[in-house]
Design an enzyme around this catalytic site. Structure first.
Site, PDB file in Angstrom:
ATOM      1  N   LYS A  49      10.851  -4.154 -10.443  1.00 51.95           N
ATOM      2  CA  LYS A  49      10.311  -3.293 -11.078  1.00 51.95           C
ATOM      3  C   LYS A  49      11.461  -2.104 -11.654  1.00 51.95           C
ATOM      4  CE  LYS A  49       6.102  -3.349  -7.933  1.00 51.95           C
ATOM      5  NZ  LYS A  49       5.107  -2.595  -7.688  1.00 51.95           N
ATOM      6  N   TYR A  72      -2.496  -6.784 -13.047  1.00 47.25           N
ATOM      7  CA  TYR A  72      -2.991  -5.743 -12.084  1.00 47.25           C
ATOM      8  C   TYR A  72      -4.380  -5.589 -12.129  1.00 47.25           C
ATOM      9  CZ  TYR A  72       1.654  -4.351 -10.438  1.00 47.25           C
ATOM     10  OH  TYR A  72       3.202  -4.245  -9.831  1.00 47.25           O
ATOM     11  N   ASN A  83       8.337   0.901  -5.569  1.00 44.50           N
ATOM     12  CA  ASN A  83       8.541   0.162  -4.351  1.00 44.50           C
ATOM     13  C   ASN A  83       9.454  -1.201  -4.680  1.00 44.50           C
ATOM     14  OD1 ASN A  83       6.710  -1.426  -5.615  1.00 44.50           O
ATOM     15  ND2 ASN A  83       4.941  -1.005  -4.071  1.00 44.50           N
ATOM     16  N   HIS A  97       7.659  -6.507  -7.092  1.00 39.22           N
ATOM     17  CA  HIS A  97       6.339  -7.092  -6.946  1.00 39.22           C
ATOM     18  C   HIS A  97       6.630  -8.636  -6.484  1.00 39.22           C
ATOM     19  CE1 HIS A  97       2.593  -9.175  -7.521  1.00 39.22           C
ATOM     20  NE2 HIS A  97       3.209 -10.026  -8.065  1.00 39.22           N
ATOM     21  N   GLU A 119       0.888 -16.241 -11.412  1.00 36.66           N
ATOM     22  CA  GLU A 119       1.779 -15.354 -11.890  1.00 36.66           C
ATOM     23  C   GLU A 119       2.949 -16.112 -12.599  1.00 36.66           C
ATOM     24  OE1 GLU A 119       2.244 -12.921  -8.651  1.00 36.66           O
ATOM     25  OE2 GLU A 119       0.188 -11.830  -8.762  1.00 36.66           O
TER      26      GLU A 119
END
Ligand code: ADP
Length: 144
Positions: free
Chosen positions: A11, A51, A118, A121, A132
């Protein structure tokens, strides 16, 4: 034990902190193998799809803006039980709840953005991983 491939996204906080190599080294040291790797900007459309399970939640606009702060790096990683094991290496979504020694515990934000910034993913199950991988990689971008 199943040989699996999972989809990981580094990220924008990982890119900004310049810890991509450090985190990737953890995955390789755990014995997992790179099958695909690329940098890409995420469109609104792709984020809405990726998402979809949080798209109606109040914090989603913040997540969308965060995920577009920089390009992300997508990684297809293969190994025995890699889907669960990478989730274990990451730790829980909220970095303040992640133990030291986990990736989110060591590198995630510990302030007000702890639930959002965080680091990575990672797919949460075999069905998500299959969808994905297809979402982020063309067939000829994944190697045997
Ligand atoms: P995970 O990525 O650990 O599987 P989720 O699928 O529940 O977690 O959420 C997707 C992403 O949305 C999280 O990784 C995080 O970046 C962000 N997020 C989740 N919950 C919150 C929250 N309460 N506030 C802000 N961002 C959140």
């Amino acid at each position: 034990m199943a040989r699996e491939t999972t989809l990981i996204l580094f990220k924008p906080d990982a890119i900004q902190k310049q810890i991509v190599g450090t985190v990737l080294e953890r995955f390789e040291k755990a014995g997992f193998r790179i099958r695909g790797l690329k940098m890409m900007s995420l469109t609104d459309e792709l984020l809405n799809e990726h998402y979809a399970h949080i798209a109606k939640l109040p914090f989603f606009p913040d997540v969308q803006a965060f995920m577009q702060e920089t390009p992300v790096i997508a990684l297809a990683l293969e190994g025995e039980d890699v889907i669960t094991k990478v989730r274990d290496l990451l730790g829980p979504t909220d970095s303040t709840q992640a133990e030291a020694g986990t990736i989110r515990g060591d590198f995630g934000f510990k302030d007000g953005d702890a639930k959002m910034r965080n680091v990575c993913h990672a797919s949460d199950g075999p069905e998500a991983a299959a969808a994905e991988l297809k979402r982020f990689f063309a067939d000829d971008e994944l190697f045997a």
